[in-house]
Design an enzyme around this catalytic site. Structure first.
Site, PDB file in Angstrom:
ATOM      1  N   LYS A  78       7.399  62.459 -13.768  1.00 24.06           N
ATOM      2  CA  LYS A  78       6.655  63.678 -14.086  1.00 24.06           C
ATOM      3  C   LYS A  78       7.572  64.682 -14.783  1.00 24.06           C
ATOM      4  O   LYS A  78       8.739  64.820 -14.413  1.00 24.06           O
ATOM      5  CB  LYS A  78       6.082  64.277 -12.799  1.00 24.06           C
ATOM      6  CG  LYS A  78       5.137  65.461 -13.024  1.00 24.06           C
ATOM      7  CD  LYS A  78       4.525  65.919 -11.706  1.00 24.06           C
ATOM      8  CE  LYS A  78       3.586  67.098 -11.902  1.00 24.06           C
ATOM      9  NZ  LYS A  78       2.976  67.534 -10.620  1.00 24.06           N
TER      10      LYS A  78
ATOM     11  N   SER B  69      -1.933  68.020 -10.426  1.00 28.16           N
ATOM     12  CA  SER B  69      -1.253  68.225 -11.694  1.00 28.16           C
ATOM     13  C   SER B  69      -0.499  66.996 -12.187  1.00 28.16           C
ATOM     14  O   SER B  69      -0.062  66.942 -13.332  1.00 28.16           O
ATOM     15  CB  SER B  69      -0.271  69.388 -11.555  1.00 28.16           C
ATOM     16  OG  SER B  69       0.742  69.091 -10.610  1.00 28.16           O
TER      17      SER B  69
ATOM     18  N   SER C  42      -1.317  67.616  -5.667  1.00 24.54           N
ATOM     19  CA  SER C  42      -1.074  67.166  -7.035  1.00 24.54           C
ATOM     20  C   SER C  42      -0.610  65.721  -7.188  1.00 24.54           C
ATOM     21  O   SER C  42      -0.523  65.226  -8.307  1.00 24.54           O
ATOM     22  CB  SER C  42      -0.062  68.083  -7.720  1.00 24.54           C
ATOM     23  OG  SER C  42      -0.656  69.320  -8.014  1.00 24.54           O
TER      24      SER C  42
END
Length: 482
Positions: free
Chosen positions: A78, A153, A177
């Site tokens: 990420k 996210s 997330s």
């Protein structure tokens, strides 16, 4: 060799038995990224040259018979996790050209096992959102239906795993997330206990909530990655000194005799009927395996979303004050004063959702409102922790839906209040600092994945993974067709 649906342990065997080389394995995934990521937009940065270099290094270790569990395994990261020499943008214009000069601790731990990094995945800007549509660079799509969002996210990480562009990825979880996009994309993701994984090198959103964790094809693969990334880190003042077990130790063990709680509030109004039915069916399957199902209550759930957003936004406002256009990040041109430089740099660099949360946070912390909002939210945090503690006195794990709905179209993200309410099933876990895994438990009539969450006691990730794995053993997931 079709690697799209292979699990990490299958890759480990194939690499060790010389059925495929580390470079060939990385090449298969790079090929999939080139073929499909134009449609999914799951990556912000693809590190093809680095992946080839790392794969060759990993192969030497494999040839010497010194491979560790993740040696030669491709992974995606990420884009809010610092990677030395590789852009880390947080999907924000303000960090568009930021290249860290150091690695996050989790990257050092993964590199010590000689993983192969495929690239940095897209996300909601500064991890603020549940759709990956607030990304400034790549608005990721769901592999099961590209007209829908992948969640957020960590949407890029979940979409990359679901779409066969990576066998596993790292995400971060502040209010759901990792788990929410795992549910939307039909994969497995775990948020470890707060402080179990070092936050050093994770770009901060809300420091008392943030936690790094893996997204993979199943619970066993998540356990293998947790084994690599957990442990005390002196660079992180909140890092726990708790012993790190082998998280695969309980994998495959029966759940007979375990007590699984179902808090009724998680199955009430606002939860889609198909999701409710799928999770309750999973509960019946656990009962058939010999587990005891216990009904319970969590009255404070109705206050969880406002409490979470008050606390998280207050921390975000503080953490994001460092982006002033001076030390690093976007710097506005033609500013006539210090105040104008800061104002223009932040106005140009931050997107609307980040600005909204900074404003909410500053409002909650401002004179006259601190007691009315922030202090009450802190009291609710303690109440939620106490309610979880009371439930865990009677049970081993808790079973809930991961999300109130399946993946939706981007148009639904236009209402911020509706988006915030969608976090109702996930935020209490972060508020209480507990571990939780989301895994797919079914599909709706339209073929979209449904996720269920298994929540555990602090530092008891092993039991959480045991329970989720027990369900996965009898469930056959459906791969998306790109």
């Amino acid at each position: 060799m079709d690697v799209s649906s292979m699990k990490i342990r299958d890759m480990r065997a194939a690499l060790d038995e010389r059925k495929i080389s580390a470079e060939e394995l990385a090449g298969e995934y790079i090929s999939n990224i080139k073929k499909y990521d134009g449609k999914l937009q799951s990556f912000i940065t693809v590190t093809e040259e680095l992946a080839v270099k790392q794969a060759r290094q990993a192969q030497k270790i494999i040839d010497d018979g010194k491979a560790m569990p993740l040696t030669g395994i491709p992974m995606a990261i990420k884009d809010n996790i610092c990677t030395e020499g590789v852009k880390t943008t947080c999907a924000s214009r303000i960090l568009e050209n930021f290249i860290p000069v150091y690695n996050a601790t989790v990257m050092d731990k993964l590199n010590s096992q000689n993983i192969v990094m495929l690239g940095k995945t897209s996300m909601d800007e500064f991890a603020m959102g549940g759709s990956t549509q607030t990304s400034a660079f790549a608005k990721t799509r769901n592999p099961y239906d590209v007209s829908c969002v992948p969640g957020g996210s960590s949407g890029g990480s979940a979409a990359a795993v679901a779409g066969g562009l990576a066998p596993a990825a790292l995400g971060s979880d502040t209010g759901g997330s990792i788990r929410q996009p795992s549910a939307f994309c039909g994969v497995t993701g775990i948020k470890p206990t707060y402080s179990r994984v070092s936050r050093y090198g994770l770009v901060a959103f809300a420091s008392s909530f943030d936690q790094i964790g893996p997204i993979a094809r199943d619970s066993h693969d998540c356990a293998l990655i947790l084994n690599a990334i957990c442990g005390y880190d002196p660079h992180d003042g909140t890092s726990a000194k708790a012993a790190v077990p082998d998280f695969t130790e309980k994998i495959g063990q029966p759940v007979r005799g375990l007590k699984i709680a179902l808090p009724k509030e998680f199955f009430e109004n606002g939860i889609d009927d198909e999701i409710k039915a799928a999770v309750l069916k999973a509960a019946e399957e656990y009962k058939a395996m010999g587990a005891e199902i216990i009904e319970c209550e969590m009255p404070s759930l109705k206050y969880a979303v406002p409490a979470y957003y008050l606390l998280a936004c207050a921390e975000a406002a503080s953490n994001l004050s460092r982006y002033d256009g001076i030390k690093y990040g976007h710097r506005a041109a033609d500013a006539g004063s210090y105040e104008e430089l800061v104002t223009k740099s932040r106005s140009e660099g931050f997107g609307s959702e980040v600005k909204r949360r900074i404003l909410l946070g500053n409002y909650a912390l401002s004179s006259g409102y601190y007691d009315a909002y922030y202090r009450k939210a802190l009291a609710l945090r303690q109440l939620i922790r106490e309610e979880y503690a009371a439930i865990f006195e009677k049970c081993d794990v808790i079973l809930t839906p991961t999300t109130p709905t399946v993946a939706y179209t981007p148009e639904m993200t236009s209402d911020p209040v509706q988006m915030y309410q969608a976090d109702i099933c996930t935020v209490t876990v972060n508020i209480a600092g507990l571990p939780a895994v989301s895994t797919v438990c079914g599909y709706n009539a339209g073929g979209m994945p449904i996720g269920m969450s298994v929540i555990g006691k602090k530092f008891d990730e092993a039991t959480v993974l045991q329970v989720s794995d027990a369900f996965e053993q009898g469930f056959t997931p459906v791969m998306p067709k790109l």
